[in-house]
Design an enzyme around this catalytic site. Structure first.
Site, short mmCIF file in Angstrom:
data_model
loop_
_atom_site.label_atom_id
_atom_site.label_comp_id
_atom_site.label_asym_id
_atom_site.label_seq_id
_atom_site.Cartn_x
_atom_site.Cartn_y
_atom_site.Cartn_z
N LYS A 83 0.79 -1.22 0.00
CA LYS A 83 0.00 0.00 0.00
C LYS A 83 0.83 1.28 0.00
O LYS A 83 0.40 2.32 -0.51
CB LYS A 83 -0.93 0.01 1.22
N ASP A 130 -7.83 -0.24 6.94
CA ASP A 130 -7.83 -1.44 7.77
C ASP A 130 -6.45 -1.68 8.35
O ASP A 130 -6.27 -2.52 9.22
CB ASP A 130 -8.23 -2.66 6.93
#
Length: 411
Positions: A83, A130
């Site tokens: 990410k 998350d």
């Protein structure tokens, strides 16, 4: 072998939306020029290294396919997940805009120089996550001398929360599901003058999510080079896991831009408790549709109920098949990668990273999935690319799955 496991809870739909090339979504945002800028920016990081592409030759033989490659993003910048590629590029692009410069004129070192920090002043980046995306934003902000605030949905891992805080961010677990946590982050950005860096796009908020998608392109740019170095032109199949769809849309956009109609067959894989893309295809009106509820799945990184508008357009026009998978599919993939056959390398893959490999293994070994296997044209000549997007970012849950057999996939 005993009784075969009932896998009728794995659902799939073949994309039958027919549009002319002129009508299809543009993938210009993932073109060669964009990929070169993104890769150049990432190469300017002192931490940059090409992540491994593992060839699972023994597993390929067992599953009777031509090749299986796993791109291992657990090595990315020491953050155990992919990410950071999207988040760092989006932060870099935002700062470049503030400086009235093209990002190709700015290295990571220049952006964190004292001169640039004095020119920009203090900026706070905010996001919902998350875990992996938030950690990437926190890392990028800290490296560049800026601030970050991160909100996490209910049920988030305390370990992931602490990892984000360790990168210098203010971080909180809310009592909201993922999509409502995104709305909270957006609200806080408006109230406080912060910069929202979210990989979910909606009407009026598309620019930064597009930058994030572009940032992910480094993964496939590396992988295609690695596959070519192995003497293969390209994979025949790519399995892409999806939450809001930004990662999958980025990867597919890259493949369409590079290979056009000769691109690999692309399979979009989601958890059945958060399968907004599959459900949107099931409705079949060409529009994105949300799923609601707690989105309770072991695949925490994919627990998203609302498709990103930007990525949806790419996925609905170019992906061949959408699959909705129960948690045992991802858990099977984690165990297979952690316990390799013969000389195959071990891959430590988290819940969201392993679901594609889990599905491939079941397609190969469970006759109940023969119809799907035929639809995908999976056979002994298939060369399959899996992208393991994270390592054991939640070590406790990883051990529950791999050591203790949580979410069993026994026959």
């Amino acid at each position: 072998m005993g009784k075969m496991r009932d896998v009728t809870d794995i659902k799939y739909i073949v994309n039958k939306i027919a549009r002319t090339n002129a009508e299809k979504a543009s993938v210009e945002f993932m073109n060669r020029k964009s990929a070169e800028k993104v890769r150049g920016f990432h190469k300017s990081f002192p931490e940059y290294k090409v992540t491994p592409l593992h060839s699972l030759d023994e597993l390929s033989k067992r599953l009777r396919v031509g090749a299986i490659w796993v791109k291992d993003e657990s090595y990315r910048f020491g953050l155990n997940a992919f990410k950071v590629l999207g988040g760092s590029y989006a932060v870099g692009k935002y700062l470049a805009e503030q400086l009235n410069l093209d990002i190709s004129e700015l290295s990571f070192e220049k952006l964190r120089s004292k001169e640039v920090k004095e020119q920009l002043g203090s900026i706070t980046f905010v996001t919902a996550t998350d875990g992996n995306h938030g950690r990437g934003i926190a890392w990028a902000a800290e490296q560049l001398g800026q601030k970050s605030v991160v909100y996490m949905p209910k049920g988030s891992s305390e370990i992931r929360l602490n990892n984000i805080r360790n990168e210098g961010a203010e971080a909180y677990i809310t009592d909201l599901n993922y999509d409502d946590t995104v709305r909270l982050a957006s609200q806080k950005a408006e109230e406080n003058g912060w910069v929202l860096v979210q990989d979910t796009a909606w009407s009026g908020y598309e620019k930064i999510p597009t930058w994030i998608m572009q940032g992910y392109g480094t993964i496939l740019d590396e992988a295609m080079e690695q596959i070519a170095e192995a003497g293969v032109e390209r994979p025949t199949h790519v399995f892409l896991q999806a939450g809001v769809g930004s990662f999958a849309g980025s990867m597919l956009g890259y493949l369409v831009g590079k290979y056009g109609d000769e691109r690999p067959i692309t399979v979009i894989v989601e958890p059945d408790k958060a399968d907004c893309l599959y459900q949107s295809m099931l409705v079949g009106d060409g529009n994105p549709h949300a799923v609601t509820g707690d989105l309770n799945t072991v695949m925490a990184g994919l627990a998203c109920g609302e498709p990103s508008t930007t990525s949806w357009e790419v996925l609905k026009d170019y992906a061949e098949v959408f699959v909705s998978c129960p948690d045992y599919v991802a858990s099977r993939g984690m165990r297979i990668l952690a316990s390799p056959l013969g000389s195959d390398p071990q891959v430590i893959s988290g819940e969201s990273g392993a679901v594609g490999l889990g599905l491939v293994s079941l397609l190969a070994e469970n006759k109940m999935l023969n119809e799907m296997k035929t639809s995908l044209r999976l056979n002994q000549d298939s060369k399959i690319l899996i992208i393991s997007t994270e390592g054991d970012t939640d070590p406790e849950n990883f051990r529950k799955v791999v050591w203790d057999g949580a979410y069993p996939s026994a026959w």
